[in-house]
Scaffold this active site. Sequence first.
Site, mmCIF file in Angstrom:
data_model
loop_
_atom_site.group_PDB
_atom_site.id
_atom_site.type_symbol
_atom_site.label_atom_id
_atom_site.label_comp_id
_atom_site.label_asym_id
_atom_site.label_seq_id
_atom_site.Cartn_x
_atom_site.Cartn_y
_atom_site.Cartn_z
ATOM 1 C CB ALA A 60 -4.272 -2.654 3.464
ATOM 2 N N GLY A 103 -7.794 1.093 5.045
ATOM 3 C CA GLY A 103 -8.795 0.034 5.170
ATOM 4 C C GLY A 103 -9.471 0.043 6.534
ATOM 5 C CD GLU A 106 -11.113 1.721 2.088
ATOM 6 O OE1 GLU A 106 -10.214 0.912 2.421
ATOM 7 O OE2 GLU A 106 -11.304 2.059 0.908
ATOM 8 C CD GLU A 126 -6.444 4.266 1.492
ATOM 9 O OE1 GLU A 126 -6.559 5.465 1.826
ATOM 10 O OE2 GLU A 126 -7.192 3.368 1.931
HETATM 11 N N1 CO8 Z 1 0.435 -2.646 7.870
HETATM 12 C C1 CO8 Z 1 1.409 -3.450 8.393
HETATM 13 N N2 CO8 Z 1 2.081 -3.131 9.520
HETATM 14 C C2 CO8 Z 1 1.771 -1.982 10.134
HETATM 15 C C3 CO8 Z 1 0.783 -1.112 9.655
HETATM 16 C C4 CO8 Z 1 0.086 -1.492 8.451
HETATM 17 N N3 CO8 Z 1 -0.904 -0.742 7.912
HETATM 18 N N4 CO8 Z 1 0.693 -0.039 10.468
HETATM 19 C C5 CO8 Z 1 1.599 -0.237 11.435
HETATM 20 N N5 CO8 Z 1 2.266 -1.405 11.237
HETATM 21 C C6 CO8 Z 1 3.339 -1.984 12.015
HETATM 22 C C7 CO8 Z 1 4.618 -1.160 11.868
HETATM 23 O O1 CO8 Z 1 5.332 -1.496 10.696
HETATM 24 C C8 CO8 Z 1 5.343 -1.533 13.140
HETATM 25 O O2 CO8 Z 1 5.955 -2.798 12.949
HETATM 26 P P1 CO8 Z 1 7.460 -3.056 13.547
HETATM 27 O O3 CO8 Z 1 7.279 -3.013 15.049
HETATM 28 O O4 CO8 Z 1 7.787 -4.411 13.034
HETATM 29 O O5 CO8 Z 1 8.322 -1.943 13.053
HETATM 30 C C9 CO8 Z 1 4.242 -1.705 14.162
HETATM 31 O O6 CO8 Z 1 3.034 -1.899 13.407
HETATM 32 C C10 CO8 Z 1 4.043 -0.470 14.996
HETATM 33 O O7 CO8 Z 1 3.910 0.641 14.125
HETATM 34 P P2 CO8 Z 1 4.419 2.104 14.536
HETATM 35 O O8 CO8 Z 1 5.737 2.002 15.262
HETATM 36 O O9 CO8 Z 1 4.375 2.950 13.330
HETATM 37 O O10 CO8 Z 1 3.290 2.487 15.605
HETATM 38 P P3 CO8 Z 1 2.822 3.940 16.054
HETATM 39 O O11 CO8 Z 1 1.862 3.684 17.173
HETATM 40 O O12 CO8 Z 1 3.973 4.848 16.276
HETATM 41 O O13 CO8 Z 1 2.003 4.532 14.783
HETATM 42 C C11 CO8 Z 1 0.352 4.441 13.032
HETATM 43 C C12 CO8 Z 1 0.760 3.990 14.452
HETATM 44 C C13 CO8 Z 1 0.153 5.964 12.991
HETATM 45 C C14 CO8 Z 1 -0.945 3.732 12.722
HETATM 46 C C15 CO8 Z 1 1.471 4.083 12.038
HETATM 47 O O14 CO8 Z 1 1.877 2.743 12.258
HETATM 48 C C16 CO8 Z 1 1.070 4.212 10.588
HETATM 49 O O15 CO8 Z 1 1.043 5.305 10.057
HETATM 50 N N6 CO8 Z 1 0.733 3.069 9.944
HETATM 51 C C17 CO8 Z 1 0.395 3.042 8.516
HETATM 52 C C18 CO8 Z 1 -0.959 3.679 8.276
HETATM 53 C C19 CO8 Z 1 -1.308 3.630 6.826
HETATM 54 O O16 CO8 Z 1 -0.667 4.227 5.964
HETATM 55 N N7 CO8 Z 1 -2.410 2.924 6.515
HETATM 56 C C20 CO8 Z 1 -2.947 2.833 5.177
HETATM 57 C C21 CO8 Z 1 -2.507 1.554 4.558
HETATM 58 S S1 CO8 Z 1 -3.079 1.433 2.853
HETATM 59 C C22 CO8 Z 1 -4.670 0.836 2.990
HETATM 60 O O17 CO8 Z 1 -5.186 0.641 4.027
HETATM 61 C C23 CO8 Z 1 -5.467 0.530 1.762
HETATM 62 C C24 CO8 Z 1 -4.623 0.111 0.628
HETATM 63 C C25 CO8 Z 1 -5.469 -0.077 -0.596
HETATM 64 C C26 CO8 Z 1 -5.743 -1.518 -0.843
HETATM 65 C C27 CO8 Z 1 -4.631 -2.074 -1.610
HETATM 66 C C28 CO8 Z 1 -4.913 -3.487 -1.950
HETATM 67 C C29 CO8 Z 1 -3.740 -4.049 -2.738
#
Ligand code: CO8
Length: 252
Positions: A60, A103, A106, A126
Site C-alpha cells: 500500500a 498489499g 496480497e 504490516e
Molecule cells: N508506499 C509509498 N512509497 C513507497 C513505498 C510504499 N509502500 N515503498 C517505497 N516507497 C517509496 C519510498 O518512500 C521512496 O520514496 P522517496 O524517493 O521519495 O524517498 C521510494 O519509494 C524508493 O524507496 P526506497 O529508497 O526505500 O527503495 P529501495 O529499493 O531501497 O527499497 C523497498 C525498496 C524494500 C520495497 C522499501 O522501499 C520498503 O521497504 N518499502 C515499504 C514496504 C512496506 O512496508 N510495505 C507494506 C506497506 S503496508 C501494506 O501494504 C498494507 C497496509 C494495510 C492496509 C491499510 C489500509 C489503510
Amino acid sequence: MGTVTADVRPGGVAVVTIAAPETRNALSTELLTELADTLEGLDVRAVVLTGGPKLFAAGADVKQLRELSPIEYAASGRAACWQRIGAVGTPLVAAVAGYALGGGCELALSADLVVAADTAVFGQPEVKLGLVPGAGGTQRWARAAGRYAAAGVVLTGRTVDAFEARDLGLVHRIVPSERLVEAAVAVASSVAANGPLAVRAARSALRRADELPLSAALEYERQQLLLMLGSDDHVEGITALLEKRAPRFTGR
Ligand code: CO8
C-alpha cells in the site's frame, strides 16, 4: 494515471504491467482503481500481471495511508478495488520479481498462479508498521501455506524468498528475472489454449475450495461438469483428441 498498461498478445493473453518505479509500485488508491479498470476492460483468455523484471509492488502507498482515518479509508474505495480485482473472471498469472510486500504480496496471492523470478521476495510486513494485512494476506497465506507457516510470516513480518515460497506452495515456477514475463506468458498461454468455458468452470470450482465445506464443494464441481457436458467445446475437445488434431474451441 497511466501507470498500468495492457499489452494484448496473440493467443488471447494480455500482459498488464504496473510501472510506478519512483514509488516502487506502491498501491495507491488511484493505482488500484486503474488496475481494476484495466483488468475489467480486457476481453482475453488469460492475463499476466507484473511489475516488470525488477519489482512487483512495495505494498500500500504508506504516504497516502499514514493520515487516513478509518472513515476516510472506508470511503476511499480501496476495499471495493480489491473486490473488483478478486472478482475478475479471467485467469490471472502473477509474474513476480523483486519485492512483493504487504498489499503487493496480497495482489500476487489474488492471482490463480504465481510465476516468480529468482529475485522474488514475498512478505507481509504490516505488523512492523502497526497494521495488519487488509486485502487477504492473513487468509490467503493460511490457505496456501497452512496457518502455522502463515503465522511465521504474518506475525514476524519476515520475508520469504522465491524458493521458500515455492516450498510453501505459493509459487508455481521459478525462472531467471530476465525471462520472467515470457515464462509467465507461456504459462498463461497454456491456460488460454484450453477450453475457455472449462477453464472458467475449473477456476471457479478451485476458488470454492477456500469457501465451502468439502461436500458442498464436490457438489459444485459436479454441477460444473454437467454444465460442460452441455457445451459444444467438450464435443470439440474429445473429437480433436480422437482425430489427433488441435481443438478449435468456440467458448460455447
Ligand atoms: N508506499 C509509498 N512509497 C513507497 C513505498 C510504499 N509502500 N515503498 C517505497 N516507497 C517509496 C519510498 O518512500 C521512496 O520514496 P522517496 O524517493 O521519495 O524517498 C521510494 O519509494 C524508493 O524507496 P526506497 O529508497 O526505500 O527503495 P529501495 O529499493 O531501497 O527499497 C523497498 C525498496 C524494500 C520495497 C522499501 O522501499 C520498503 O521497504 N518499502 C515499504 C514496504 C512496506 O512496508 N510495505 C507494506 C506497506 S503496508 C501494506 O501494504 C498494507 C497496509 C494495510 C492496509 C491499510 C489500509 C489503510
